[in-house]
Design a protein around this motif. Structure first.
Motif, short mmCIF file in Angstrom:
data_model
loop_
_atom_site.label_atom_id
_atom_site.label_comp_id
_atom_site.label_asym_id
_atom_site.label_seq_id
_atom_site.Cartn_x
_atom_site.Cartn_y
_atom_site.Cartn_z
N ILE A 161 45.93 47.49 40.43
CA ILE A 161 45.41 46.54 40.44
C ILE A 161 46.37 46.42 42.11
O ILE A 161 46.95 45.32 41.24
CB ILE A 161 45.30 46.14 39.32
CG1 ILE A 161 44.79 46.74 38.02
CG2 ILE A 161 45.41 44.07 39.43
CD1 ILE A 161 45.02 46.01 37.01
N PRO A 162 46.03 45.90 43.20
CA PRO A 162 47.01 45.96 43.91
C PRO A 162 47.22 44.20 44.12
O PRO A 162 48.09 43.67 44.70
CB PRO A 162 46.10 45.90 45.89
CG PRO A 162 44.68 46.09 45.45
CD PRO A 162 44.37 46.59 43.53
N ARG A 163 46.15 43.33 43.90
CA ARG A 163 46.27 42.01 43.97
C ARG A 163 46.31 41.82 42.69
O ARG A 163 44.13 41.29 42.64
CB ARG A 163 45.79 41.15 45.47
CG ARG A 163 46.41 42.34 46.96
CD ARG A 163 45.83 41.20 48.02
NE ARG A 163 44.07 41.46 47.99
CZ ARG A 163 43.50 40.77 48.64
NH1 ARG A 163 43.72 39.79 49.10
NH2 ARG A 163 42.17 40.85 48.45
N PRO A 164 46.77 40.92 42.10
CA PRO A 164 46.20 41.17 40.64
C PRO A 164 45.49 39.26 40.74
O PRO A 164 45.86 38.52 41.45
CB PRO A 164 47.01 40.62 39.91
CG PRO A 164 48.47 41.25 40.44
CD PRO A 164 47.83 42.17 42.00
N GLY A 165 44.24 39.51 40.23
CA GLY A 165 43.04 38.07 40.20
C GLY A 165 42.75 38.26 41.14
O GLY A 165 41.19 37.38 41.71
#
Length: 295
Positions: A161-165
């Motif tokens: 999940i490299p960039r949450p959201g």
């Protein structure tokens, strides 16, 4: 006698004037401003798990928030950030159920492509779309704690999940590694999973997938043709014309072989001759035994 009424009138007027002046000096109280609604606080960390000893009876996933909410009945026992499909590979929305659970699943479509020397040449390799170099190999992507939601492979599993959201996957729902095992253990086959937010419904998703598969097949066929053409061109470039001194040395004909006539078809090779039969000397017959005396 008239003085007293006059004084009373003057005094009364003074009192009225003073009261009016005092009321004019009072400041009008200001209306307090209405409270500004505050946005809900963002979750701290990637997940929260409060379901120890409890089962997950339903899961709700919002692809716009990139969040999954885990319930036991009406009680929320956890939440987690997820990473669903990017716009070109969207995660379908709708109501699904966990169809299958595989703890050590690997993808049969996505992974990495290496050349014959072991060098990484494609970190987003897809079977049926991309072509491996000659002698290369395919390394499938790992999908631990896989929980299948659709027949064509969409499911929940461990993934970055490299960039949450933000969306990041090829359509699956990625889970943080530190909570995926808890969810996998607490979730049974048949558990309902509701996916909401902006994205295609499942029927639209299937149509889009069929179109992508057709385009991928055409891309794969084109890549194979280009590779075959390049191989043929390389062979033609290295081939030598007949009679070139750098070509292979012709072998001399065996002694006694008649010279080939130009334009004639060479005779087929004769079968090898049978070895000569070995003539062995006759073995003399043994002499007849002498008659016994008395006969």
């Amino acid at each position: 006698m008239r003085l007293y009424p006059l004084l009373r009138h003057v005094a009364r007027a003074s009192l009225v004037t003073t009261a009016l002046w005092l009321s004019a000096c009072k400041s009008t109280p200001e209306t307090p401003p209405e409270p500004v609604p505050q946005p809900p606080a963002k979750p701290v960390g990637l997940f929260e798990w409060k379901g120890e000893g409890k089962s997950v009876t339903s899961i709700r996933i919002n692809v716009d928030e990139q969040m999954a909410y885990l319930f036991n009945g009406e009680e929320q026992i956890g939440w987690t950030y997820v990473a669903t499909g990017i716009p070109s590979f969207p995660t379908p929305t709708g109501e699904f159920k966990v169809m299958e659970k595989v703890s050590n699943k690997v993808s049969n479509l996505y992974g990495k492509g290496y050349d014959a020397n072991g060098k990484l040449v494609n970190s987003d390799f897809k079977q049926g779309r991309d072509l491996l170099p000659s002698g290369g190999r395919f390394e499938p992507a790992k999908m631990p704690y896989f929980m299948r939601l659709t027949g064509d492979g969409v499911g929940m599993h461990i993934g970055p999940i490299p960039r949450p959201g933000k969306r990041a996957s090829h359509g699956c729902i990625r889970l943080p590694s530190k909570v995926a095992g808890n969810i996998f253990k607490a979730t049974a086959i048949g558990t309902p999973v509701k996916i909401t937010g902006s994205g295609p419904d499942y029927q639209t998703y299937l149509k889009q997938s069929a179109e992508k598969s057709k385009a991928n097949a055409a891309k794969y066929a084109n890549a194979r043709k280009k590779a075959a053409d390049a191989s043929a061109a390389a062979e033609a470039a290295t081939a030598l014309p007949p009679g070139d001194p750098n070509g292979p040395v012709p072998t001399a004909p065996a002694p006694g072989t008649p010279p080939a006539v130009p334009g004639s078809t060479p005779a087929p090779d004769a079968p090898p001759a049978a070895p000569p039969e070995e003539i062995k000397p006759a073995v003399p017959a043994a002499p007849a035994p002498a008659p016994a005396p008395g006969n």
